[in-house]
Design a protein around this motif. Structure first.
Motif, mmCIF file in Angstrom:
data_model
loop_
_atom_site.group_PDB
_atom_site.id
_atom_site.type_symbol
_atom_site.label_atom_id
_atom_site.label_comp_id
_atom_site.label_asym_id
_atom_site.label_seq_id
_atom_site.Cartn_x
_atom_site.Cartn_y
_atom_site.Cartn_z
ATOM 1 N N ILE A 1 0.831 -1.200 0.000
ATOM 2 C CA ILE A 1 0.000 0.000 0.000
ATOM 3 C C ILE A 1 0.865 1.248 0.000
ATOM 4 N N LEU A 2 1.892 1.284 0.841
ATOM 5 C CA LEU A 2 2.749 2.455 0.908
ATOM 6 C C LEU A 2 3.560 2.659 -0.362
ATOM 7 N N ALA A 3 3.813 1.589 -1.101
ATOM 8 C CA ALA A 3 4.597 1.696 -2.334
ATOM 9 C C ALA A 3 3.756 2.195 -3.513
ATOM 10 N N MET A 4 2.434 2.155 -3.385
ATOM 11 C CA MET A 4 1.578 2.620 -4.481
ATOM 12 C C MET A 4 1.725 4.127 -4.665
ATOM 13 N N PRO A 5 1.889 4.583 -5.908
ATOM 14 C CA PRO A 5 2.076 6.021 -6.131
ATOM 15 C C PRO A 5 0.774 6.797 -5.963
ATOM 16 N N VAL A 6 0.906 8.047 -5.557
ATOM 17 C CA VAL A 6 -0.228 8.964 -5.452
ATOM 18 C C VAL A 6 0.033 10.047 -6.481
ATOM 19 N N ASP A 7 -0.603 9.931 -7.645
ATOM 20 C CA ASP A 7 -0.362 10.911 -8.696
ATOM 21 C C ASP A 7 -1.643 11.204 -9.448
ATOM 22 N N GLY A 8 -1.653 12.340 -10.128
ATOM 23 C CA GLY A 8 -2.812 12.743 -10.910
ATOM 24 C C GLY A 8 -3.939 13.350 -10.079
ATOM 25 N N LEU A 9 -3.621 13.792 -8.854
ATOM 26 C CA LEU A 9 -4.641 14.340 -7.976
ATOM 27 C C LEU A 9 -4.319 15.775 -7.596
ATOM 28 N N CYS A 10 -5.354 16.525 -7.213
ATOM 29 C CA CYS A 10 -5.149 17.886 -6.717
ATOM 30 C C CYS A 10 -4.623 17.819 -5.287
ATOM 31 N N LYS B 1 -10.778 2.146 -17.565
ATOM 32 C CA LYS B 1 -9.423 1.702 -17.217
ATOM 33 C C LYS B 1 -8.982 2.279 -15.879
ATOM 34 N N VAL B 2 -9.911 2.480 -14.976
ATOM 35 C CA VAL B 2 -9.580 3.037 -13.665
ATOM 36 C C VAL B 2 -8.992 1.911 -12.807
ATOM 37 N N LYS B 3 -7.689 2.012 -12.537
ATOM 38 C CA LYS B 3 -6.998 0.949 -11.806
ATOM 39 C C LYS B 3 -6.540 1.375 -10.422
ATOM 40 N N LYS B 4 -6.748 2.635 -10.072
ATOM 41 C CA LYS B 4 -6.305 3.131 -8.776
ATOM 42 C C LYS B 4 -7.512 3.389 -7.883
ATOM 43 N N ALA B 5 -7.355 3.056 -6.620
ATOM 44 C CA ALA B 5 -8.433 3.252 -5.652
ATOM 45 C C ALA B 5 -8.719 4.738 -5.483
ATOM 46 N N PRO C 1 7.599 8.816 -0.687
ATOM 47 C CA PRO C 1 8.724 8.517 0.191
ATOM 48 C C PRO C 1 8.863 7.034 0.490
ATOM 49 N N HIS C 2 7.806 6.274 0.275
ATOM 50 C CA HIS C 2 7.846 4.856 0.573
ATOM 51 C C HIS C 2 8.203 4.023 -0.641
ATOM 52 N N ASP C 3 8.289 4.649 -1.809
ATOM 53 C CA ASP C 3 8.663 3.921 -3.011
ATOM 54 C C ASP C 3 10.180 3.851 -3.054
ATOM 55 N N THR C 4 10.719 2.889 -2.346
ATOM 56 C CA THR C 4 12.159 2.827 -2.156
ATOM 57 C C THR C 4 12.764 1.619 -2.848
ATOM 58 N N SER C 5 12.138 1.155 -3.912
ATOM 59 C CA SER C 5 12.650 -0.050 -4.540
ATOM 60 C C SER C 5 14.083 0.155 -5.021
ATOM 61 N N LYS C 6 14.361 1.241 -5.724
ATOM 62 C CA LYS C 6 15.722 1.503 -6.203
ATOM 63 C C LYS C 6 16.633 1.878 -5.042
ATOM 64 N N GLN C 7 16.130 2.723 -4.174
ATOM 65 C CA GLN C 7 16.918 3.175 -3.035
ATOM 66 C C GLN C 7 17.225 2.011 -2.094
ATOM 67 N N ALA C 8 16.241 1.182 -1.821
ATOM 68 C CA ALA C 8 16.448 0.043 -0.926
ATOM 69 C C ALA C 8 17.419 -0.958 -1.545
ATOM 70 N N GLU C 9 17.316 -1.150 -2.843
ATOM 71 C CA GLU C 9 18.221 -2.074 -3.527
ATOM 72 C C GLU C 9 19.659 -1.577 -3.435
ATOM 73 N N ALA C 10 19.865 -0.279 -3.655
ATOM 74 C CA ALA C 10 21.211 0.296 -3.572
ATOM 75 C C ALA C 10 21.748 0.194 -2.145
ATOM 76 N N GLU C 11 20.881 0.454 -1.158
ATOM 77 C CA GLU C 11 21.303 0.371 0.241
ATOM 78 C C GLU C 11 21.635 -1.061 0.623
ATOM 79 N N ARG C 12 20.854 -2.018 0.128
ATOM 80 C CA ARG C 12 21.108 -3.429 0.419
ATOM 81 C C ARG C 12 22.452 -3.864 -0.157
ATOM 82 N N ARG C 13 22.727 -3.438 -1.397
ATOM 83 C CA ARG C 13 24.018 -3.783 -2.020
ATOM 84 C C ARG C 13 25.179 -3.179 -1.242
#
Length: 182
Positions: free
Chosen positions: A42-51, A77-81, A111-123
């Motif tokens: 849930i935290l990794a889901m982006p919040v975009d396209g909103l006011c 094609k509404v895929k976001k809650a 701030p929770h979308d850390t897939s790249k950041q977490a991967e770099a930190e893990r390495r």
């Protein structure tokens, strides 16, 4: 009393009596289980396209674990809650995908979308721990787990040095001071 008129309310509070404060004063922020798989998704889901207003609402829902992601796409094609329009339609009309108002669309960096950041930190962590002896590795892993240190605080210790005294209980600044004294 006239016929058909509603009776007036009578107060049960005695004169001069004050209303007591709320029972729970919200002294601590809400903390849910951050290690659960669903929370991470849930935290990794982006919040975009909103006011701004809708973005704040969705971020609040995520923070207090009220956010419920869609299990299946809605109409079109509404895929976001909480969205009414799909991303393409909202972008074409330049409106908020949730409230459909022509407000300024806010792009929030998740701030929770850390897939790249977490991967770099893990390495980085693996590289630093690879050069340590078992005792050192476990000590640093315990400190990381407790939150006493960050990955950046762990010194680089390589096995190629061949120096038995490469790990010590002194900090880097203390070692530099000793070198300067000599």
């Amino acid at each position: 009393m006239a016929q058909g008129s509603a009776p007036t309310k009578v107060s049960t509070r005695k004169s001069g009596a004050k209303k007591s404060g709320q029972k729970y004063q919200n002294k601590e922020a809400y903390r849910h289980n951050r290690n659960s798989r669903r929370t991470k998704e849930i935290l990794a889901m982006p919040v975009d396209g909103l006011c701004r207003r809708c973005t704040d609402m969705v971020l609040w829902r995520k923070q207090f674990r009220k956010y419920k992601p869609l299990t299946a796409p809605k109409k079109w094609k509404v895929k976001k809650a909480y969205h009414i329009l799909c991303d393409d339609c909202a972008h074409a009309r330049q409106v908020c995908a949730k409230c459909t108002q022509k407000d300024e669309i806010v792009e929030v960096e998740n701030p929770h979308d850390t897939s790249k950041q977490a991967e770099a930190e893990r390495r980085e962590l693996e590289a630093k721990l690879a050069g340590m002896r078992e005792r050192q590795r476990r000590t640093y892993l315990r400190k990381l787990e407790r939150g006493e240190i960050q990955v950046q605080d762990i010194p680089d210790i390589s096995k190629d040095d061949g120096d038995e005294d490469s790990f010590s209980d002194f900090s880097d600044s203390e070692l530099e001071n000793e070198d300067n004294d000599e």
